[in-house]
Design an enzyme around this catalytic site. Structure first.
Site, PDB file in Angstrom:
ATOM      1  CG  HIS A  46      -5.105 -21.146 -25.196  1.00 28.64           C
ATOM      2  ND1 HIS A  46      -4.592 -21.566 -23.990  1.00 28.64           N
ATOM      3  CD2 HIS A  46      -5.886 -20.070 -24.911  1.00 28.64           C
ATOM      4  CE1 HIS A  46      -5.042 -20.790 -23.017  1.00 28.64           C
ATOM      5  NE2 HIS A  46      -5.826 -19.871 -23.551  1.00 28.64           N
ATOM      6  CD  GLU A 128      -7.519 -23.711 -26.685  1.00 28.36           C
ATOM      7  OE1 GLU A 128      -6.553 -24.071 -27.407  1.00 28.36           O
ATOM      8  OE2 GLU A 128      -7.559 -23.902 -25.458  1.00 28.36           O
ATOM      9  CG  HIS A 167      -1.759 -21.470 -22.199  1.00 27.92           C
ATOM     10  ND1 HIS A 167      -2.363 -22.700 -22.238  1.00 27.92           N
ATOM     11  CD2 HIS A 167      -1.891 -21.045 -20.917  1.00 27.92           C
ATOM     12  CE1 HIS A 167      -2.839 -22.999 -21.033  1.00 27.92           C
ATOM     13  NE2 HIS A 167      -2.558 -22.014 -20.230  1.00 27.92           N
ATOM     14  CG  ASP A 177      -0.942 -23.770 -25.466  1.00 25.22           C
ATOM     15  OD1 ASP A 177      -0.422 -23.994 -24.359  1.00 25.22           O
ATOM     16  OD2 ASP A 177      -2.089 -23.323 -25.598  1.00 25.22           O
TER      17      ASP A 177
END
Length: 192
Positions: A46, A128, A167, A177
């Site tokens: 992400h 992330e 993602h 993303d």
């Protein structure tokens, strides 16, 4: 000096495989038990920045722990009611932050599908990267991401080379993303 450098570069999991050793932990309540059998076979990459386009600060930690101050930025009022998390965050400088143990289901993917299998949170690990779709990610982030993926794959051999996706790949049309600025080829070279 060389001995110290070698020690710093070692990355390990706890004995149960739930946590990275020697990384900052910020526990998120936004997770639950994985459904049986709980086999992890996917890594989802992400991108996040809070506020959008800004880096650093406590906002991602606050967002993933439901403590976001809606008065700190106008955008925060739009997302304050969301209950989301990820297993890991890799900041711009390469710092790792872990929010959820790998054995638990982090709420990072939302409505999603991979190879005909829905609800990707059930069988994935969410990572992330601090960044945004149109801004290049930092070399330190790629290095850390590759190190984490290699380590996770030793503990979860069901994660193949083709099982590392963005993602946007599992929620097309809904998510973009880690974005077009993410260099997948660079990551694959580091993983080779």
């Amino acid at each position: 000096m060389a001995q110290r450098q070698q020690t710093v570069n070692i990355m390990e999991l706890t004995e149960d495989g739930d946590w990275l050793v020697d990384v900052r932990r910020v526990l998120s309540p936004n997770c639950d038990e994985r459904p049986a059998p709980g086999v992890i076979s996917l890594i989802v990459v992400h991108g996040i920045s809070l506020p959008p386009g800004e880096y650093g600060g406590p906002w991602i930690d606050d967002f993933f722990t439901n403590r976001l101050d809606v008065t700190a930025h106008p955008y925060f009022a739009e997302i304050a009611d969301l209950r989301v998390s990820s297993h890991l965050l890799i900041r711009r400088d390469g710092e790792l932050v872990q929010y959820v143990p790998f054995s638990r289901r982090a709420w990072h993917a939302g409505k999603s599908c991979f190879r005909g299998r829905e609800a990707c949170n059930d069988f994935s690990i969410g990572i992330e990267l601090e960044g945004q779709d149109e801004t290049s990610y930092e070399p330190a982030q790629y290095r850390q991401l590759a190190r984490v993926i290699r380590l996770l794959r030793t503990h979860h051999p069901e994660i193949g080379a083709q099982d590392i996706v963005g993602h946007a790949d599992i929620a097309p049309g809904r998510k973009t993303d880690p974005g077009f600025a993410f260099d997948w080829e660079r990551l694959h070279v580091l993983l080779a």
